[in-house]
Design a protein around this motif. Sequence first.
Motif, PDB file in Angstrom:
ATOM      1  N   MET A   1     -30.540 -21.795   4.155  1.00 54.60           N
ATOM      2  CA  MET A   1     -30.061 -22.957   3.431  1.00 54.60           C
ATOM      3  C   MET A   1     -28.545 -22.917   3.425  1.00 54.60           C
ATOM      4  N   LYS A   2     -27.948 -24.049   3.718  1.00 55.11           N
ATOM      5  CA  LYS A   2     -26.501 -24.168   3.757  1.00 55.11           C
ATOM      6  C   LYS A   2     -26.045 -25.055   2.610  1.00 55.11           C
ATOM      7  N   THR A   3     -24.841 -24.856   2.188  1.00 54.92           N
ATOM      8  CA  THR A   3     -24.268 -25.691   1.138  1.00 54.92           C
ATOM      9  C   THR A   3     -23.271 -26.640   1.766  1.00 54.92           C
ATOM     10  N   ASP A   4     -23.392 -27.915   1.454  1.00 51.64           N
ATOM     11  CA  ASP A   4     -22.428 -28.923   1.853  1.00 51.64           C
ATOM     12  C   ASP A   4     -21.364 -28.945   0.760  1.00 51.64           C
ATOM     13  N   GLU A   5     -20.267 -28.258   1.000  1.00 50.38           N
ATOM     14  CA  GLU A   5     -19.232 -28.060  -0.016  1.00 50.38           C
ATOM     15  C   GLU A   5     -18.622 -29.371  -0.496  1.00 50.38           C
ATOM     16  N   ALA A   6     -18.490 -30.362   0.392  1.00 55.33           N
ATOM     17  CA  ALA A   6     -17.845 -31.616   0.012  1.00 55.33           C
ATOM     18  C   ALA A   6     -18.651 -32.365  -1.051  1.00 55.33           C
ATOM     19  N   ASN A   7     -19.986 -32.321  -0.953  1.00 56.07           N
ATOM     20  CA  ASN A   7     -20.820 -33.076  -1.881  1.00 56.07           C
ATOM     21  C   ASN A   7     -21.625 -32.201  -2.830  1.00 56.07           C
ATOM     22  N   ASN A   8     -21.511 -30.886  -2.701  1.00 55.96           N
ATOM     23  CA  ASN A   8     -22.261 -29.951  -3.541  1.00 55.96           C
ATOM     24  C   ASN A   8     -23.774 -30.129  -3.390  1.00 55.96           C
ATOM     25  N   HIS A   9     -24.221 -30.402  -2.153  1.00 56.59           N
ATOM     26  CA  HIS A   9     -25.636 -30.526  -1.836  1.00 56.59           C
ATOM     27  C   HIS A   9     -26.100 -29.286  -1.105  1.00 56.59           C
ATOM     28  N   PHE A  10     -27.348 -28.895  -1.329  1.00 57.28           N
ATOM     29  CA  PHE A  10     -27.947 -27.852  -0.523  1.00 57.28           C
ATOM     30  C   PHE A  10     -28.695 -28.520   0.610  1.00 57.28           C
ATOM     31  N   VAL A  11     -28.431 -28.108   1.829  1.00 56.97           N
ATOM     32  CA  VAL A  11     -29.027 -28.705   3.015  1.00 56.97           C
ATOM     33  C   VAL A  11     -30.244 -27.878   3.405  1.00 56.97           C
ATOM     34  N   ALA A  12     -31.422 -28.511   3.376  1.00 52.80           N
ATOM     35  CA  ALA A  12     -32.671 -27.842   3.732  1.00 52.80           C
ATOM     36  C   ALA A  12     -33.095 -28.328   5.108  1.00 52.80           C
ATOM     37  N   GLY A  13     -33.013 -27.457   6.100  1.00 49.54           N
ATOM     38  CA  GLY A  13     -33.329 -27.817   7.475  1.00 49.54           C
ATOM     39  C   GLY A  13     -34.746 -27.497   7.897  1.00 49.54           C
ATOM     40  N   ASN A  14     -35.505 -26.832   7.042  1.00 54.09           N
ATOM     41  CA  ASN A  14     -36.913 -26.545   7.358  1.00 54.09           C
ATOM     42  C   ASN A  14     -37.679 -26.352   6.050  1.00 54.09           C
ATOM     43  N   ALA A  15     -38.994 -26.159   6.169  1.00 56.39           N
ATOM     44  CA  ALA A  15     -39.861 -26.076   4.988  1.00 56.39           C
ATOM     45  C   ALA A  15     -39.532 -24.861   4.123  1.00 56.39           C
ATOM     46  N   GLU A  17     -36.597 -23.325   3.689  1.00 58.74           N
ATOM     47  CA  GLU A  17     -35.371 -23.586   2.936  1.00 58.74           C
ATOM     48  C   GLU A  17     -35.622 -24.600   1.827  1.00 58.74           C
ATOM     49  N   LEU A  18     -36.447 -25.611   2.115  1.00 58.07           N
ATOM     50  CA  LEU A  18     -36.771 -26.621   1.116  1.00 58.07           C
ATOM     51  C   LEU A  18     -37.510 -26.000  -0.063  1.00 58.07           C
ATOM     52  N   LEU A  19     -38.502 -25.170   0.223  1.00 59.91           N
ATOM     53  CA  LEU A  19     -39.258 -24.515  -0.843  1.00 59.91           C
ATOM     54  C   LEU A  19     -38.355 -23.614  -1.677  1.00 59.91           C
ATOM     55  N   SER A  20     -37.465 -22.894  -1.030  1.00 65.99           N
ATOM     56  CA  SER A  20     -36.528 -22.033  -1.750  1.00 65.99           C
ATOM     57  C   SER A  20     -35.640 -22.849  -2.687  1.00 65.99           C
ATOM     58  N   ALA A  21     -35.127 -23.978  -2.197  1.00 68.95           N
ATOM     59  CA  ALA A  21     -34.275 -24.839  -3.031  1.00 68.95           C
ATOM     60  C   ALA A  21     -35.066 -25.434  -4.192  1.00 68.95           C
ATOM     61  N   LEU A  22     -36.324 -25.828  -3.948  1.00 70.81           N
ATOM     62  CA  LEU A  22     -37.154 -26.385  -5.012  1.00 70.81           C
ATOM     63  C   LEU A  22     -37.467 -25.341  -6.074  1.00 70.81           C
ATOM     64  N   GLU A  23     -37.737 -24.111  -5.650  1.00 66.90           N
ATOM     65  CA  GLU A  23     -38.031 -23.041  -6.609  1.00 66.90           C
ATOM     66  C   GLU A  23     -36.810 -22.672  -7.426  1.00 66.90           C
ATOM     67  N   ASN A  24     -35.630 -22.791  -6.837  1.00 69.36           N
ATOM     68  CA  ASN A  24     -34.382 -22.500  -7.560  1.00 69.36           C
ATOM     69  C   ASN A  24     -33.906 -23.694  -8.382  1.00 69.36           C
ATOM     70  N   LYS A  25     -34.638 -24.803  -8.306  1.00 67.92           N
ATOM     71  CA  LYS A  25     -34.313 -26.045  -9.026  1.00 67.92           C
ATOM     72  C   LYS A  25     -32.879 -26.492  -8.757  1.00 67.92           C
ATOM     73  N   GLU A  26     -32.542 -26.523  -7.467  1.00 65.64           N
ATOM     74  CA  GLU A  26     -31.213 -26.992  -7.076  1.00 65.64           C
ATOM     75  C   GLU A  26     -31.078 -28.456  -7.491  1.00 65.64           C
ATOM     76  N   PRO A  27     -29.935 -28.855  -8.046  1.00 61.84           N
ATOM     77  CA  PRO A  27     -29.796 -30.235  -8.529  1.00 61.84           C
ATOM     78  C   PRO A  27     -29.833 -31.277  -7.407  1.00 61.84           C
ATOM     79  N   TYR A  28     -29.261 -30.964  -6.250  1.00 60.68           N
ATOM     80  CA  TYR A  28     -29.226 -31.894  -5.121  1.00 60.68           C
ATOM     81  C   TYR A  28     -29.657 -31.166  -3.861  1.00 60.68           C
ATOM     82  N   ILE A  29     -30.629 -31.746  -3.161  1.00 55.38           N
ATOM     83  CA  ILE A  29     -31.105 -31.169  -1.903  1.00 55.38           C
ATOM     84  C   ILE A  29     -31.019 -32.263  -0.853  1.00 55.38           C
ATOM     85  N   LEU A  30     -30.329 -31.988   0.235  1.00 58.79           N
ATOM     86  CA  LEU A  30     -30.167 -32.949   1.319  1.00 58.79           C
ATOM     87  C   LEU A  30     -31.125 -32.581   2.451  1.00 58.79           C
ATOM     88  N   ILE A  31     -31.938 -33.550   2.874  1.00 62.64           N
ATOM     89  CA  ILE A  31     -32.847 -33.367   4.006  1.00 62.64           C
ATOM     90  C   ILE A  31     -32.184 -34.041   5.201  1.00 62.64           C
TER      91      ILE A  31
END
Length: 112
Positions: A1-15, A17-31
Motif C-alpha cells: 500500500m502506498k500513500t498519496d502524500e498530496a491528498n493523504n489517500h492510501f492507494v490500494a492496488g490489489n485485494a 492492500e485493500l483489505l489491510s487498509a479496511l482493517e486499519n480503518k484508513e479514512p481515505y482509500i484510493l482505488i
Amino acid sequence: MKTDEANNHFVAGNAEELLSALENKEPYILIPKYFKGKFLENTQLPLTEKEQMGFELGSRGTANLLSSPLFHFINWLSKDSKQQKRIDSKIRKYTLKEQGDHLLLYLRQLDY
C-alpha cells in the motif's frame, strides 16, 4: 500500500492492500484505474446514501437493526473467498465516490 502524500489517500492496488487498509480503518482509500474493474466486479458495494435513507425511512428504522445480521448470514453462505468476504463485510463502513478514472472510499463517519 502506498500513500498519496498530496491528498493523504492510501492507494490500494490489489485485494491484499485493500483489505489491510479496511482493517486499519484508513479514512481515505484510493482505488486506481487498473484495479477499479476487478474491484467493482468482485465486491458487494454498500448502499448509496439515498438508498440507505429510503431503506431506513421505509421500514421506520427497524431495517437497520435487522440488516446487519442478515448481511453476515448471506455473506457466510456465499462462495467467495475468505478474503473477499472480509472485504465485503468491512466495506460497509465506507462511502464510494468516483474521482476521475479512480474510485475513492472514505469512512462514513467523516460525513458527520
